[in-house]
Design an enzyme around this catalytic site. Sequence first.
Site, PDB file in Angstrom:
ATOM      1  N   ASP A  46       0.818  -1.216   0.000  1.00 52.18           N
ATOM      2  CA  ASP A  46       0.000   0.000   0.000  1.00 52.18           C
ATOM      3  C   ASP A  46       0.855   1.271   0.000  1.00 52.18           C
ATOM      4  OD1 ASP A  46       1.007  -0.350   2.492  1.00 52.18           O
ATOM      5  OD2 ASP A  46      -0.875  -0.046   3.577  1.00 52.18           O
ATOM      6  N   HIS A 248      23.457   2.658 -16.954  1.00 55.12           N
ATOM      7  CA  HIS A 248      22.374   3.120 -16.078  1.00 55.12           C
ATOM      8  C   HIS A 248      22.507   2.537 -14.672  1.00 55.12           C
ATOM      9  CE1 HIS A 248      19.643   4.236 -19.714  1.00 55.12           C
ATOM     10  NE2 HIS A 248      20.574   5.119 -19.466  1.00 55.12           N
ATOM     11  N   ASP A 265      26.119  10.948 -12.294  1.00 51.63           N
ATOM     12  CA  ASP A 265      25.166  11.524 -13.244  1.00 51.63           C
ATOM     13  C   ASP A 265      23.921  11.860 -12.438  1.00 51.63           C
ATOM     14  OD1 ASP A 265      23.276  12.097 -15.168  1.00 51.63           O
ATOM     15  OD2 ASP A 265      23.836  10.443 -16.487  1.00 51.63           O
ATOM     16  N   ASP A 276      20.627  17.893 -15.847  1.00 51.76           N
ATOM     17  CA  ASP A 276      21.120  16.542 -16.158  1.00 51.76           C
ATOM     18  C   ASP A 276      22.632  16.668 -16.352  1.00 51.76           C
ATOM     19  OD1 ASP A 276      21.569  13.967 -16.936  1.00 51.76           O
ATOM     20  OD2 ASP A 276      20.522  14.123 -18.860  1.00 51.76           O
ATOM     21  N   HIS A 355      26.440   5.002 -26.640  1.00 51.10           N
ATOM     22  CA  HIS A 355      25.176   5.756 -26.551  1.00 51.10           C
ATOM     23  C   HIS A 355      25.240   7.016 -27.411  1.00 51.10           C
ATOM     24  CE1 HIS A 355      26.955   8.680 -23.725  1.00 51.10           C
ATOM     25  NE2 HIS A 355      27.425   7.675 -23.019  1.00 51.10           N
ATOM     26  N   HIS A 359      20.288  14.767 -25.841  1.00 51.20           N
ATOM     27  CA  HIS A 359      18.820  14.691 -25.843  1.00 51.20           C
ATOM     28  C   HIS A 359      18.284  16.027 -25.380  1.00 51.20           C
ATOM     29  CE1 HIS A 359      19.013  14.232 -21.435  1.00 51.20           C
ATOM     30  NE2 HIS A 359      19.981  13.377 -21.645  1.00 51.20           N
ATOM     31  N   HIS A 366      14.671  13.313 -20.402  1.00 53.38           N
ATOM     32  CA  HIS A 366      14.713  13.114 -21.853  1.00 53.38           C
ATOM     33  C   HIS A 366      13.471  13.820 -22.368  1.00 53.38           C
ATOM     34  CE1 HIS A 366      17.285   9.249 -21.193  1.00 53.38           C
ATOM     35  NE2 HIS A 366      17.957  10.347 -21.010  1.00 53.38           N
ATOM     36  N   GLU A 390      26.851  14.914 -23.958  1.00 50.15           N
ATOM     37  CA  GLU A 390      27.300  13.969 -22.946  1.00 50.15           C
ATOM     38  C   GLU A 390      28.161  12.826 -23.490  1.00 50.15           C
ATOM     39  OE1 GLU A 390      24.069  11.410 -21.363  1.00 50.15           O
ATOM     40  OE2 GLU A 390      22.681  12.848 -22.270  1.00 50.15           O
ATOM     41  N   TYR A 394      33.761   4.027 -22.033  1.00 48.03           N
ATOM     42  CA  TYR A 394      33.503   2.992 -21.031  1.00 48.03           C
ATOM     43  C   TYR A 394      34.310   1.755 -21.413  1.00 48.03           C
ATOM     44  CZ  TYR A 394      29.727   6.336 -20.884  1.00 48.03           C
ATOM     45  OH  TYR A 394      29.023   7.515 -20.852  1.00 48.03           O
ATOM     46  N   ARG A 412      32.344  10.000 -18.158  1.00 44.13           N
ATOM     47  CA  ARG A 412      31.354  10.761 -18.934  1.00 44.13           C
ATOM     48  C   ARG A 412      31.375  12.190 -18.417  1.00 44.13           C
ATOM     49  NH1 ARG A 412      27.346   7.655 -18.693  1.00 44.13           N
ATOM     50  NH2 ARG A 412      25.989   8.452 -17.048  1.00 44.13           N
ATOM     51  N   GLU A 414      28.884  15.497 -18.869  1.00 41.51           N
ATOM     52  CA  GLU A 414      27.580  15.869 -19.447  1.00 41.51           C
ATOM     53  C   GLU A 414      27.222  17.287 -19.044  1.00 41.51           C
ATOM     54  OE1 GLU A 414      24.213  13.530 -18.076  1.00 41.51           O
ATOM     55  OE2 GLU A 414      23.043  14.189 -19.798  1.00 41.51           O
TER      56      GLU A 414
HETATM   57  N1  GLY Z   1      20.721  10.952 -16.844  1.00 40.20           N
HETATM   58  C1  GLY Z   1      20.214  10.371 -18.007  1.00 40.20           C
HETATM   59  C2  GLY Z   1      20.960  10.812 -19.182  1.00 40.20           C
HETATM   60  O1  GLY Z   1      22.052  11.312 -19.048  1.00 40.20           O
HETATM   61  O2  GLY Z   1      20.501  10.752 -20.278  1.00 40.20           O
HETATM   62 MN    MN Z   2      21.551  13.022 -20.304  1.00 41.96          MN
HETATM   63 MN    MN Z   3      22.670  12.291 -17.304  1.00 47.14          MN
END
Ligand code: GLY
Ligand code: MN
Ligand code: MN
Length: 444
Positions: A46, A248, A265, A276, A355, A359, A366, A390, A394, A412, A414
């Site tokens: 619940d 992720h 991130d 972001d 990737h 975005h 996103h 970004e 890796y 990374r 970003e």
């Molecule tokens: N934090 C999600 C991305 O970087 O797209």
């Molecule tokens: Mn992003």
């Molecule tokens: Mn991000």
Amino acid sequence: MPAPFPPLPQAVYAARRDEVRRRMRELAGPSTLVVHSTPVATRNHDVEHPYRADADLYWLTGFTEPECALVLSTEGNEPFTLFVRPRDKDKELWNGRRHGLEGARVISGAHQSFGVALIDAELPKLIQQPTLFYRLGGTDPHFDARIARTLTQLRMRGRTGITAPRRLEDPGVLLHELRLLKDSHELSALRRAIELTRAGHLTAMEVGRGGTHEHELEAALLASYRSGGAVCGYSPIVAAGRNATILHYNENDAPVRDGELVLIDSGAEVALYTADVTRTFPASGTFTPAQAKLYDLVLRAADLAIEHTAPGVTIDGLHDEIVHTLTEGMIELGLLEGTPEARIADSSYRRFYMHRSSHWLGLDVHDAGAYRNEANEPRALVPGMVFTIEPGLYIAEDDVTAPPELRGTGVRIEDDILVTESGHENLTASIPRTRADVEQACAR
Ligand code: GLY
Ligand code: MN
Ligand code: MN
């Protein structure tokens, strides 16, 4: 602490609705738009997940309660109807205040409001126009079914002179095109979100040393966001060492060891607008020579793309540049062999950069908005758009072809970029990016 972020003036929402109605008319003539709230999601038994308003509904109304729906018509003098949860003393005692029907009209400027229980009874009366703008397959299959039932009902009553919508259109073409261009209110919210994000990342860099845990760094981020009145715009990724190679990753519970890089991130969300931001820093406070090479390569790719951001440029073009810079560097670092052109052609660069580079950013991390124009070509950037850049690299820990000192390492960087008339503004430039600035932020 700064004062709470003020709500946007109601006139801003009213102007957005007017523009949406104008475009509905232009595109489809007499028509109706229906947007409903995201359903509440159960976490367990619940217990519910924290509620987060649907971005389209919020963008049109400023209303953040669950269980509501908006109907906007191109016709009539009172075209804006809102269905909301009615006041309920008992439910409010347990679960919190509600604005109720009258409060919802005041907050949102709706011309009329009904309790949600009346949707099935009232909706058929409200959508009798040739075109219905409704996004099928969104967040709520039950609402899709409700729309389908309503349409069927109206069609069956066609003999009585009722207009059943003949065309169902995706409102994304109206709403998301407009949401792509951020106004000054939206940019203020985003700038506030970025200030808090900066504070969070700085604290994490300061405390994130060997012997701590990823969750302690996550706590530092949250403390910054919550003390500034914000929440997380998405689940933070706090990834030390090899965890940074999981794109992720969000377990955020592993130990941080000296010698590892830590990739964070995370972005704060203010008035539903989220930052972001990714930064990568050394737990020891100093990059090793191998880490430095990897880091500088990612930074170079990011800097070049940011530098080239201007109206007319495309996100795909920037991505191609990033891929080229990174692939060239991967060859120099001994991760790949041959020429950049060959490694791009056979996609082998994707082993280390898998990737996309950007975005849209705004109410959703996103964010809404098409990436291609009607001719299915990458769309040109225009002033007012906000998007991320970004790049990352890796290197899997079990990649025996990679130089041993690079295995199990992820980097990374970003940033959040606003397209301006004269080019761009890196909204997140003040969050340490260069190696020297990152090491300084890590200094204890
Ligand atoms: N934090 C999600 C991305 O970087 O797209
Ligand atoms: Mn992003
Ligand atoms: Mn991000």
